[in-house]
Motif scaffolding. Structure first.
Motif, mmCIF file in Angstrom:
data_model
loop_
_atom_site.group_PDB
_atom_site.id
_atom_site.type_symbol
_atom_site.label_atom_id
_atom_site.label_comp_id
_atom_site.label_asym_id
_atom_site.label_seq_id
_atom_site.Cartn_x
_atom_site.Cartn_y
_atom_site.Cartn_z
ATOM 1 N N CYS A 64 13.777 4.047 -8.842
ATOM 2 C CA CYS A 64 12.691 4.696 -9.581
ATOM 3 C C CYS A 64 11.569 5.118 -8.638
ATOM 4 O O CYS A 64 11.070 6.244 -8.715
ATOM 5 N N LEU A 65 11.180 4.224 -7.753
ATOM 6 C CA LEU A 65 10.120 4.548 -6.796
ATOM 7 C C LEU A 65 10.559 5.675 -5.872
ATOM 8 O O LEU A 65 9.794 6.602 -5.607
ATOM 9 N N ASP A 66 11.787 5.623 -5.415
ATOM 10 C CA ASP A 66 12.304 6.685 -4.553
ATOM 11 C C ASP A 66 12.280 8.025 -5.281
ATOM 12 O O ASP A 66 11.860 9.042 -4.724
ATOM 13 N N TYR A 67 12.692 8.027 -6.528
ATOM 14 C CA TYR A 67 12.674 9.246 -7.328
ATOM 15 C C TYR A 67 11.251 9.790 -7.459
ATOM 16 O O TYR A 67 11.009 10.983 -7.272
ATOM 17 N N ALA A 68 10.310 8.907 -7.790
ATOM 18 C CA ALA A 68 8.916 9.332 -7.978
ATOM 19 C C ALA A 68 8.337 9.920 -6.703
ATOM 20 O O ALA A 68 7.650 10.944 -6.749
ATOM 21 N N LEU A 69 8.628 9.305 -5.576
ATOM 22 C CA LEU A 69 8.098 9.811 -4.310
ATOM 23 C C LEU A 69 8.786 11.105 -3.903
ATOM 24 O O LEU A 69 8.144 12.030 -3.413
ATOM 25 N N SER A 70 10.087 11.194 -4.117
ATOM 26 C CA SER A 70 10.836 12.395 -3.756
ATOM 27 C C SER A 70 10.464 13.590 -4.616
ATOM 28 O O SER A 70 10.529 14.735 -4.176
ATOM 29 N N ASN A 71 10.088 13.327 -5.869
ATOM 30 C CA ASN A 71 9.769 14.405 -6.810
ATOM 31 C C ASN A 71 8.277 14.557 -7.054
ATOM 32 O O ASN A 71 7.865 15.273 -7.966
ATOM 33 N N ASP A 72 7.482 13.890 -6.240
ATOM 34 C CA ASP A 72 6.028 14.003 -6.308
ATOM 35 C C ASP A 72 5.499 13.793 -7.723
ATOM 36 O O ASP A 72 4.667 14.567 -8.213
ATOM 37 N N GLU A 73 5.988 12.728 -8.381
ATOM 38 C CA GLU A 73 5.498 12.393 -9.717
ATOM 39 C C GLU A 73 4.032 11.995 -9.599
ATOM 40 O O GLU A 73 3.681 11.114 -8.831
ATOM 41 N N ARG A 74 3.174 12.653 -10.339
ATOM 42 C CA ARG A 74 1.735 12.436 -10.219
ATOM 43 C C ARG A 74 1.156 11.564 -11.319
ATOM 44 O O ARG A 74 0.016 11.133 -11.222
ATOM 45 N N PHE A 75 1.897 11.332 -12.385
ATOM 46 C CA PHE A 75 1.358 10.602 -13.525
ATOM 47 C C PHE A 75 2.252 9.433 -13.892
ATOM 48 O O PHE A 75 3.467 9.474 -13.703
ATOM 49 N N GLY A 76 1.643 8.391 -14.409
ATOM 50 C CA GLY A 76 2.385 7.257 -14.919
ATOM 51 C C GLY A 76 2.730 6.218 -13.859
ATOM 52 O O GLY A 76 2.410 6.355 -12.690
ATOM 53 N N VAL A 77 3.364 5.161 -14.327
ATOM 54 C CA VAL A 77 3.832 4.087 -13.462
ATOM 55 C C VAL A 77 5.302 4.338 -13.175
ATOM 56 O O VAL A 77 6.116 4.476 -14.088
ATOM 57 N N TRP A 78 5.642 4.411 -11.908
ATOM 58 C CA TRP A 78 7.022 4.620 -11.461
ATOM 59 C C TRP A 78 7.329 3.589 -10.384
ATOM 60 O O TRP A 78 6.544 3.419 -9.450
ATOM 61 N N GLY A 79 8.435 2.901 -10.511
ATOM 62 C CA GLY A 79 8.813 1.923 -9.496
ATOM 63 C C GLY A 79 7.791 0.821 -9.327
ATOM 64 O O GLY A 79 7.677 0.224 -8.272
ATOM 65 N N GLY A 80 7.025 0.548 -10.364
ATOM 66 C CA GLY A 80 6.030 -0.507 -10.320
ATOM 67 C C GLY A 80 4.707 -0.107 -9.704
ATOM 68 O O GLY A 80 3.835 -0.947 -9.533
ATOM 69 N N LEU A 81 4.536 1.166 -9.372
ATOM 70 C CA LEU A 81 3.300 1.622 -8.745
ATOM 71 C C LEU A 81 2.582 2.646 -9.619
ATOM 72 O O LEU A 81 3.215 3.520 -10.215
ATOM 73 N N SER A 82 1.274 2.551 -9.621
ATOM 74 C CA SER A 82 0.453 3.523 -10.340
ATOM 75 C C SER A 82 0.345 4.806 -9.511
ATOM 76 O O SER A 82 0.791 4.863 -8.366
ATOM 77 N N GLU A 83 -0.291 5.810 -10.087
ATOM 78 C CA GLU A 83 -0.491 7.075 -9.366
ATOM 79 C C GLU A 83 -1.230 6.844 -8.050
ATOM 80 O O GLU A 83 -0.837 7.357 -7.008
ATOM 81 N N LYS A 84 -2.284 6.061 -8.119
ATOM 82 C CA LYS A 84 -3.116 5.806 -6.937
ATOM 83 C C LYS A 84 -2.320 5.045 -5.867
ATOM 84 O O LYS A 84 -2.423 5.350 -4.679
#
Length: 94
Positions: A64-84
């Motif tokens: 999940c975290l890899d997906y969020a970082l690879s796809n530049d997800e800007r909103f929500g909690v992904w892989g246990g991490l917030s946007e910030k």
């Protein structure tokens, strides 16, 4: 950058050692798929504690975290991490 469920300094190590499936099959196995989006996309200023607790128990968290970082997800909690937190991790990886 700190995260409640990981010892200090392990976020970058976790990301750099991530091996993820090439497809999106992990999403079907993720605990968030069984929980609902309200926890993971809270209103601005709301707590993400519940989402992080769920992520902390999920085996799909690295994918999940890899997906969020690879796809530049800007909103929500992904892989246990917030946007910030993801922004900080992205900057550390540059």
């Amino acid at each position: 950058m700190s995260e409640r469920f990981s010892p200090r300094g392990t976020l970058l190590a976790m990301y750099s050692q991530t091996i993820t499936p090439s497809d999106l099959a992990w999403q079907e196995q993720a605990l968030c798929a069984q929980t609902g989006a309200d926890f993971f996309f809270p209103e601005p200023g709301s707590s993400v504690r519940d989402a992080k607790r769920i992520c902390g128990m999920c085996a799909m968290r690295p994918a999940c975290l890899d997906y969020a970082l690879s796809n530049d997800e800007r909103f929500g909690v992904w892989g246990g991490l917030s946007e910030k937190e993801r922004l900080g991790l992205r900057r550390a990886l540059e």
